[in-house]
Structures are given as structure tokens and as C-alpha cells.
Write an enzyme that holds these catalytic residues in place. Structure first.
Site, PDB file in Angstrom:
ATOM      1  N   GLU A  87      40.001  47.950  49.864  1.00 32.30           N
ATOM      2  CA  GLU A  87      40.447  46.746  50.586  1.00 32.30           C
ATOM      3  C   GLU A  87      41.644  47.050  51.478  1.00 32.30           C
ATOM      4  O   GLU A  87      42.651  47.587  51.003  1.00 32.30           O
ATOM      5  CB  GLU A  87      40.823  45.657  49.557  1.00 32.30           C
ATOM      6  CG  GLU A  87      41.200  44.339  50.207  1.00 32.30           C
ATOM      7  CD  GLU A  87      41.522  43.238  49.191  1.00 32.30           C
ATOM      8  OE1 GLU A  87      40.952  43.260  48.078  1.00 32.30           O
ATOM      9  OE2 GLU A  87      42.351  42.376  49.522  1.00 32.30           O
ATOM     10  N   LYS A 283      44.316  38.303  40.533  1.00 33.70           N
ATOM     11  CA  LYS A 283      43.459  39.251  41.256  1.00 33.70           C
ATOM     12  C   LYS A 283      44.333  40.153  42.120  1.00 33.70           C
ATOM     13  O   LYS A 283      44.102  41.368  42.220  1.00 33.70           O
ATOM     14  CB  LYS A 283      42.447  38.477  42.117  1.00 33.70           C
ATOM     15  CG  LYS A 283      41.383  39.328  42.769  1.00 33.70           C
ATOM     16  CD  LYS A 283      41.761  39.865  44.137  1.00 33.70           C
ATOM     17  CE  LYS A 283      40.604  40.617  44.770  1.00 33.70           C
ATOM     18  NZ  LYS A 283      40.957  41.259  46.035  1.00 33.70           N
ATOM     19  N   ASP A 299      39.531  53.330  32.709  1.00 33.71           N
ATOM     20  CA  ASP A 299      38.424  52.373  32.704  1.00 33.71           C
ATOM     21  C   ASP A 299      38.910  51.009  33.216  1.00 33.71           C
ATOM     22  O   ASP A 299      39.506  50.234  32.472  1.00 33.71           O
ATOM     23  CB  ASP A 299      37.908  52.274  31.253  1.00 33.71           C
ATOM     24  CG  ASP A 299      36.749  51.315  31.096  1.00 33.71           C
ATOM     25  OD1 ASP A 299      36.506  50.505  31.998  1.00 33.71           O
ATOM     26  OD2 ASP A 299      36.087  51.371  30.040  1.00 33.71           O
ATOM     27  N   HIS A 396      46.809  41.022  57.063  1.00 36.38           N
ATOM     28  CA  HIS A 396      45.519  41.444  56.535  1.00 36.38           C
ATOM     29  C   HIS A 396      44.566  41.810  57.668  1.00 36.38           C
ATOM     30  O   HIS A 396      43.942  42.865  57.656  1.00 36.38           O
ATOM     31  CB  HIS A 396      44.952  40.261  55.735  1.00 36.38           C
ATOM     32  CG  HIS A 396      43.996  40.668  54.686  1.00 36.38           C
ATOM     33  ND1 HIS A 396      44.407  41.087  53.455  1.00 36.38           N
ATOM     34  CD2 HIS A 396      42.644  40.730  54.680  1.00 36.38           C
ATOM     35  CE1 HIS A 396      43.349  41.382  52.722  1.00 36.38           C
ATOM     36  NE2 HIS A 396      42.265  41.179  53.456  1.00 36.38           N
TER      37      HIS A 396
HETATM   38  C1  MEV Z   1      43.668  39.520  48.136  1.00 36.55           C
HETATM   39  O1  MEV Z   1      42.914  40.635  47.737  1.00 36.55           O
HETATM   40  C2  MEV Z   1      44.718  39.198  47.102  1.00 36.55           C
HETATM   41  C3  MEV Z   1      45.522  37.941  47.383  1.00 36.55           C
HETATM   42  O2  MEV Z   1      44.644  36.835  47.552  1.00 36.55           O
HETATM   43  C4  MEV Z   1      46.420  37.735  46.186  1.00 36.55           C
HETATM   44  C5  MEV Z   1      47.164  36.400  46.194  1.00 36.55           C
HETATM   45  O3  MEV Z   1      46.679  35.445  46.823  1.00 36.55           O
HETATM   46  O4  MEV Z   1      48.211  36.354  45.535  1.00 36.55           O
HETATM   47  C6  MEV Z   1      46.305  38.074  48.650  1.00 36.55           C
END
Ligand code: MEV
Length: 442
Positions: A87, A283, A299, A396
Site C-alpha cells: 500500500e 487497521k 505469521d 495518499h
Molecule cells: C489506510 O490504510 C489506513 C487509515 O485509514 C488508518 C486510519 O484511518 O487511521 C489511514
């Protein structure tokens, strides 16, 4: 069902044979796909064999970017952290946070505990009280009969710590569990734990078969299954960063450090109270965690499964990280369950995992826990910093611009023009395509 898409004896085919069947059955351009898949074979046959042996039915390799995030100061020691992730912006975000905290005391960590767990589930239809009454003796026998298997782990300072009998009969008739705890030193310990657990199962049956007090009860016991638990709430590392709020620096659009700190803490609070946000928030943490876990041959499925269970341990899924603003100090921290190893498994077999560990100066499992958790916190810090200031998309999509340019087969000159143009413009696939089309017409 289309029969020509199924096959028996696939696993017996040679690698070429497997690819041939796949490309002719599933692809419109079999020759092109065949040579593309084969182009990812390792040029060194020995190395390829090592990779093939990690899995089954392998036909090729699946390349992923291997990057590094330098300037991670963790407990006053500088690391360059290896990261495997597909990513855009994750490695950049980790590096930016590492550099930011490098001048503010770095990451501080503490390993709170390293206990791993495993379970034997069994049915016992006999007298419940007899089982409880004899359990201490049963436990002694289980430990003793496991000794040949644990000897070398014990020499390394680990082994079986304890075995508890858990009565689950209030939820399921006759169901019991042996809950065993282990110390596995620098290995993740899955094979060691599972081997011990299967022995416990066998020893339990032996015990019932050979003790007079259970005569006639032998048929009353049955092992259901023996397997480690990937939930390790007592294999925990804590990591934090802190500095005076005024030292947080300057932020876009004239935002003050104090306002930034408040918005940041509020963003964490939202993740603490709302599972929808907590999932995305966590995430982001795992963007950092998984990429180091993969790079070091650990793992990631086990690590993620455990982390999300841990995030729900109090009855509602919540943020793994927390933030406080007290006495003029900004503090941001994370408690993370991490059952990782630096010996055994893929760690020394995978050629790049081995290099990753070398890059980290061959840490033991304790140190690796600290490094991984710091990368997770760094990632979370960067994501929240973007979210409460500029928004995430600007950075991003800037990172993603190169992917779009590659996809649209931009030339080197077109790339330079596009990068300059999109300094001030919003990046999207269609905007980049339009820009290139105009450029190509001019
Ligand atoms: C994207 O891979 C992860 C984010 O969405 C984490 C977050 O929103 O804190 C940018």
C-alpha cells in the site's frame, strides 16, 4: 459445473505441468501468461526450491515491495525497520513519524509479559468431582510425560508454565478444557506448543487407562482437539511516545500545537467509543505491524487475529491505542499482544526474512516485539496527524500518482510534467489520464 475446469492429480504434476494446465484452462493468452508466471521464478534453482517448499502447488512467486523506514529510535537505540507492504504511503508514513519522534525522545517500550497459550478440549462423561479431585496428579503426569519434548526448550529458559482444568459443562455437556501456558523464548512456539498439547491429550488418555481410581471409566473420556490459542492476552508489549504539547511543532493552515493535540486526542477518543472507526484506526496500526511481521517471516494472520480479539476483550471492539493530554504533556501509547519469533519457522529459512532480521541486528523476540509495536504506533500517529490536519487523501494520492502513471505507461518526461502539475491538483485516475491525453495531443 464445467468439468474441464476441474482436475484430479494436480498436485502430482510438475511445476511446468501445473502452469500449462492452468494457463490453457483459465487464460485467453496461455503462452503470454505462462512466460509471465515463469519470469518470476527465482534465477537460482536452490533459492526457488526453498520458496516452493514453504507451500504447496506453487507455480511462481508473488513479488511484494520490500522497503525500509529509517530513523526509528526505540529505547534510545536507532533502527532501520524493514517493511513488506503493497500500500502506497505506509512506509512513508512510518518514516515520517519515526523522524518526528526521533527528535522528541523516540519510542519507549516495555514488554509486560510473554506467556503463550494452548488448549486441549476433551469430553469427560464420568464423575466431575473425581476429575477435579485428581487433577493435580493428572497435571503432574502430563508434565512428566512431556519432559522429553520440552527438555531443549527448558534449557533455553522456557517450557510449560502451568496447566489448568477449565470446566465448560455449564455451556456444553461433558466439555472440559486443559488450558496450558508456555514460555517459548525466541521462537513463536507454535510447533512446540502443538506438540506438547497433543502429548497432553495422549497422556490424559493413558492416565485414565492406567489408574485404578478410574477403572471402568476409560471409555468416558474422549479428546476433541489439541491446538494452541492465537489469543495471547498475556504476551504484551507497551509502546509510547510523549513530549510537551508545545514541542509538537507547527501544523498546516496555521493550526497550533495545542489545537493539534486536542484534535488528535479527540480522534483517538472517537476510535475508543465507536467500533466502526476503531476498525479503521486499528487497521492503520496493523499497516505498520503486519509489514514488519511479514518482513521478518512471522505469521501476520495470527498477529492480526489476536490483536482484534484483544481489542474486544472488554466486550466492545475499541481502539488499541490511547492518548492523554495532562500537565502540558502529549502522550500516545499502545498495548499490543504480539506472539512473534526470531528463531524457527520462516525466520531463518526465508532469504529476505533473514536479511530483515540482520538489518535489525538480529533482535531476540522481546526486542522484535518492541520494534513491531513502535512501527504500529508510528503508523497510527501519522495517519491521525494527516486525518486531523490535511486529510489523508492529499498525501495518499500523491504517493499513488506513480502507480497511476505506471498503469498509463507514462514516459519519463510525462512523469516529470505530471508530478509538477499534481503538486497543486487533486490526484485521481481520471484526472491523471486526462492530463496525459492533453499532454500527448499538444
Ligand atoms: C489506510 O490504510 C489506513 C487509515 O485509514 C488508518 C486510519 O484511518 O487511521 C489511514
Amino acid at each position: 459445473m464445467s468439468d474441464h475446469k476441474t482436475i484430479s492429480g494436480f498436485s502430482k504434476l510438475s511445476k511446468r505441468g501445473k502452469i500449462k494446465w492452468i494457463v490453457k484452462t483459465f487464460f485467453k493468452e496461455p503462452d503470454t501468461v505462462m512466460s509471465e508466471l515463469m519470469s518470476y521464478w527465482h534465477s537460482n534453482e536452490e533459492q526457488q526450491k526453498i520458496l516452493d517448499n514453504f507451500s504447496e502447488n506453487t507455480i511462481s512467486n508473488f513479488p511484494m515491495p520490500f522497503g525500509v523506514a529509517p530513523n526509528f529510535v526505540i529505547d534510545d537505540y536507532a533502527y532501520c525497520v524493514p517493511m513488506v507492504i503493497e500500500e502506497s504511503s505506509v512506509v512513508a508514513a512510518a518514516s515520517a513519524a519515526a523522524k518526528f519522534w526521533m527528535t522528541r525522545g523516540g519510542f519507549k517500550t516495555e514488554v509486560l509479559s510473554t506467556k503463550k497459550l494452548g488448549q486441549v478440549h476433551f469430553l469427560w462423561k464420568g464423575d466431575k468431582f473425581k476429575l477435579h479431585y485428581h487433577f493435580e496428579d493428572i497435571k503432574k503426569k502430563l508434565m512428566e510425560e512431556c519432559f522429553p519434548l520440552t527438555e531443549s526448550m527448558v534449557k533455553r529458559g522456557g517450557g510449560i508454565m502451568d496447566i489448568d482444568l477449565i470446566d465448560l459443562t455449564d455451556r456444553e455437556d461433558n466439555l472440559y478444557q486443559l488450558m496450558a501456558s508456555f514460555e517459548t523464548c525466541d521462537s513463536m512456539g507454535a510447533n512446540f506448543i502443538n506438540t506438547c498439547l497433543e502429548q497432553f491429550g495422549q497422556s490424559l488418555i493413558n492416565y485414565f487407562n492406567s489408574h485404578d481410581q478410574f477403572k471402568g471409566d476409560e471409555k468416558e473420556v474422549e479428546i476433541i482437539m489439541s491446538i494452541l490459542s492465537n489469543f495471547t492476552p498475556e504476551c504484551i508489549v507497551r509502546v509510547y511516545v510523549e513530549c510537551p504539547i508545545e514541542d509538537l511543532g507547527k501544523f498546516p493552515n496555521g493550526m497550533t500545537a495545542a489545537r493539534f493535540a486536542e484534535k488528535f486526542a479527540m480522534a483517538v477518543r472517537v476510535a475508543e467509543i465507536d467500533p466502526f472507526r476503531a476498525t479503521t484506526h486499528n487497521k492503520g496500526i496493523y499497516n505498520g505491524v503486519d509489514s514488519v511481521v511479514i518482513a521478518t517471516g512471522n505469521d501476520f494472520r495470527a498477529i492480526e487475529a489476536c490483536g482484534h480479539t484483544y481489542a474486544s476483550k472488554d466486550g466492545q471492539y475499541t481502539s488499541l491505542s490511547h492518548c492523554s493530554l495532562e500537565n502540558g504533556m502529549f502522550k500516545f501509547w499502545l498495548d499490543l499482544p504480539l506472539a512473534v519469533g526470531t528463531v524457527g519457522g520462516l525466520t531463518s529459512l526465508h532469504p529476505i526474512a533473514k536479511r530483515s532480521l540482520e538489518l535489525l541486528e538480529n533482535p531476540n523476540a522481546d526486542k522484535l516485539m518492541r520494534i513491531i509495536a513502535s512501527t504500529g504506533l508510528a503508523q497510527n500517529f501519522s495517519a491521525l496527524r494527516s486525518l486531523v490536519t490535511t486529510g489523508i487523501q492529499k498525501g495518499h494520492m500523491k504517493m499513488h500518482l506513480q502507480n497511476i502513471l505506471n498503469q498509463l505507461k507514462a514516459s519519463a518526461i510525462e512523469e516529470i510534467a505530471a508530478i509538477e502539475h499534481f503538486e497543486e491538483e487533486v490526484v485521481s485516475f481520471s484526472a491523471v489520464r486526462e492530463f496525459l491525453e492533453k499532454l500527448r495531443l499538444s
